[in-house]
Write an enzyme that holds these catalytic residues in place. Structure first.
Site, short mmCIF file in Angstrom:
data_model
loop_
_atom_site.label_atom_id
_atom_site.label_comp_id
_atom_site.label_asym_id
_atom_site.label_seq_id
_atom_site.Cartn_x
_atom_site.Cartn_y
_atom_site.Cartn_z
N HIS A 143 0.58 -1.29 -0.19
CA HIS A 143 0.04 -0.43 -0.14
C HIS A 143 1.19 1.43 -0.31
O HIS A 143 0.54 1.79 0.69
CB HIS A 143 -1.18 -0.05 1.33
CG HIS A 143 -0.09 0.06 2.58
ND1 HIS A 143 -0.91 -1.27 3.51
CD2 HIS A 143 0.44 0.22 2.91
CE1 HIS A 143 -0.04 -0.76 4.79
NE2 HIS A 143 0.96 0.23 4.20
N HIS A 151 11.14 -3.51 3.19
CA HIS A 151 10.91 -2.25 3.30
C HIS A 151 11.66 -1.77 4.60
O HIS A 151 10.82 -2.46 5.23
CB HIS A 151 9.64 -1.13 2.47
CG HIS A 151 8.66 -0.69 3.07
ND1 HIS A 151 7.67 -2.35 3.98
CD2 HIS A 151 8.14 -0.30 3.59
CE1 HIS A 151 6.61 -1.88 4.04
NE2 HIS A 151 6.31 -0.54 4.54
#
Ligand code: FE
Ligand code: FE
Lengths: 282, 151, 282, 151
Positions: free
Chosen positions: C12, C193
């Site tokens: 997202h 990430h």
């Protein structure tokens, strides 16, 4: 390791706090109740817990319908009495215990309880009245406090079984804390009362007494009682009694009952006060 | 219908069993949705500045809330039981009662249609009894041994 | 009964939403990513879910450190895009589904998940970007949405196992709803990430690909992976991947993988998109 | 130290195993307590009116927050890594970065001490590799086959 050595079950009736705050606790209407609880205050003065974990519910004070958490743990350094619609209650601020509270929060979440962590939170009569009941009117509360706030206003509250298991997880969390402090845990609310509707004023003393017996000796059976039974037998607000199961779950399977008092009514409520100590056996 | 002596688990699913409890407005999801604005209006009265605003101009203050006409009327006329019927929750409606200087006993008297003296008398003599007040179904039953009881 | 027929796993990444909002999705830097996901958008246009349950995390938008809920369910009639620091994202408001959301909230709490109920809540890129990924830029979102918001910002998030079991409980809750609507569930966030510290920019494509394989075929084993492993291998923000386990838990044990794409990087993130359909066997 | 091929459960208790991850500020209870005010200051910038106030008079606006001198300096000097050391969480410090018109890549470049071009180049060529970046203990080990790596 820190240790939970005692469990306290108590109603948290706002009128009891109001009577004390207004200096009316020796008035004829209030004296019989305060006479009954003197033994509990003496026990408390002797027991001197370093920390009190207080399981209570917020009554549309810190939380509203905007956001309704099921279980909250308060990690703040201090908690201010809430304005419940007529100004803040004039009692001392409540000192928190961030280090232990965070330890518990981390332990409980990794133990698969879906806690909400409150770094800032006002506390209402649900938390401050039990302190008044047990400590009277000191200028500062003589213990640090960890608030555990349970939703019982919005249906459905957590099940009795879930509350009991939260207590067990709290036991594990406290036991793995590095200090050697002595911790008391309060389960608050109840006993039978109904504040709403055509059935307002309901009292069921027989049910309450059976509940007190079962909390002491048959907590696992009590943990299976449904919400509908509580609401039917103990009144819609009697559902608060599930919070006593958190306290009981945090105690050993076998406990010693060291104090019990009941009084009908304080305000609209069947008032109960129970103190348990852990027996040697776990 | 005899009184259950030991707790009997009841299912909380399907048509909720709590609907059978008489005179009781269980605050479930349906009620919460219906009463959201009414309750949030009441909640606003926990702030001094809002109490002042409501006191000095009730009508203007109520205009700020998206209440149904029924809800607004129930607030203006202090129809405490009707507020529950319209989605109110007693901990929220008590904020309005406290604004009026009432206690929970006054509010209970208001909801049950008795005087505060009558309500206090019922409480100090042991409260409203559970017998006759357990079950709507039992109250309707012809035997009538769970007929409504008012203490 | 309503039915969860599909599970969608997706990153997202806010920059993906920003690229679309700014009309840059055909720019050379963005085109390769949007080309890859076209098959997923075609699948979505065909599948037309009536309802999307979107499991995501709030990034200091609707919630702050004042109050940190572990699991939130949004019961509001509509949800407005949050102001994340530079104004609200210019996408349509999100239509909720109070009746189903309340049914789920009651079911989940009685099933002993300690949900926080949100009657009012802004939704940030964690929820709106997945809608943009799957639907592009319609003038209104073509489905009703139930937000399930998971804490992954404050350590500790719920365990992978707890997330997986929440998915199973969501399955039960949806299945007991009276409508016959078709429901898709999104697990969002990840893949690898790290946005913070000297290790910012970490990407671990090998770990991500293994994760995608395991989510499809070995979800129970994946549910045992610790937080430390996620943070170590997939970066501190890669911990978001636990939210895919909620989606997977809501699906049948055996699923059919109907779409997969990965792209490195979008912004600082290894971007993944996966679509699962239930197989006949449960 | 060879790369684990399959996930190995690690205990999350006692001295947390995540402290071994290099260059990573896991936002646990200790950090949350330390950085509460700093993060809540950052959070306030999600409101337009607060952004306006901070823009027009940064010093006055900062006076309203009970920051430590170190925290205040780290904000004033936009020392992004130091903010983390002082209890900041990147989702909160990003509110301040966004206020400055920065993206997450700018912020990452700021924290890792490289230019935005260098950081972008690292990302578009596959990002910072995991090899050499798994473990502080391995980085310290004499074999050195987990030495720090910067992509
Ligand atoms: Fe109460
Ligand atoms: Fe995210």
């Amino acid at each position: 390791m820190a240790e939970i050595f005692a469990g306290i079950g108590t109603s948290h009736v706002p009128a009891v706090g109001a009577a004390m705050d207004a200096g009316k606790d020796r008035d004829p209407i209030w004296a019989p109740y305060f006479d009954k609880i003197e033994g509990a205050r003496n026990w408390m003065a002797e027991a001197k817990p370093d920390v009190c974990i207080i399981v209570y519910n917020d009554h549309a004070s810190a939380f509203s319908l905007e956001l309704i958490p099921t279980f909250v743990i308060g990690t703040a350094p201090s908690f201010v009495p809430a304005d419940e619609g007529f100004g803040r209650r004039q009692v001392p601020d409540v000192e928190g215990y961030p280090e232990l509270a965070w330890h518990m929060a981390e332990s409980l979440i990794l133990d698969e309880f879906d806690m909400t962590i409150a770094n800032q939170m006002d506390v209402d009569h649900g938390l401050t009245v039990p302190l008044s009941v047990m400590y009277g009117q000191p200028t500062t509360w003589p213990c640090r406090v960890i608030p555990i706030c349970v939703n019982v206003v919005q249906y459905p509250p957590p099940t009795g079984n879930r509350c009991f298991n939260l207590g067990r997880a709290i036991h594990r969390a406290v036991q793995s804390f590095h200090s050697d402090e002595r911790v008391a845990i309060f389960g608050t609310g109840g006993l039978s009362h109904q504040l709403q509707g055509e059935r307002a004023g309901l009292i069921n003393a027989e049910y309450d007494n059976a509940f007190l017996d079962r909390i002491v000796t048959e907590p696992e059976a009590q943990a299976k009682v449904t919400h509908t039974e509580y609401m039917r037998e103990a009144g819609s607000e009697g559902i608060e009694m599930v919070m006593w199961l958190v306290m009981r779950g945090a105690m050993n399977p076998v406990v010693k009952e060291v104090f019990r008092a009941t009084h009908i009514p304080t305000s609209n409520t069947s008032n109960g006060l129970l103190i348990l100590e852990n027996s040697a056996e776990r | 219908m005899s009184k259950p002596q030991s707790p009997t688990p009841e299912s909380d699913s399907a048509e909720p069993s709590y609907r059978d409890i008489p005179g009781t407005y269980v605050f479930d999801g349906a009620r919460c949705q219906r009463g959201y604005v009414l309750n949030m209006f009441c909640m606003s009265l926990t702030q001094e500045s809002n109490r002042d605003a409501f006191r000095s101009n009730p009508s203007d203050y109520l205009d700020q809330w998206d209440l149904t006409p029924d809800q607004r009327e129930s607030i203006e006329k202090r129809q405490w039981l009707r507020m529950l019927e319209l989605g109110g929750n007693v901990y929220y409606t008590f904020k309005l009662a406290a604004f009026d200087g009432m206690t929970f006993r006054h509010l209970a008297a208001g909801m049950t249609g008795v005087t505060i003296e009558e309500f206090a008398e019922m409480m100090t003599t042991g409260g409203r009894p559970i017998e006759g007040n357990r079950s709507r179904a039992a109250q309707r039953a012809p035997e009538g041994n769970e007929s409504p009881s008012h203490g």
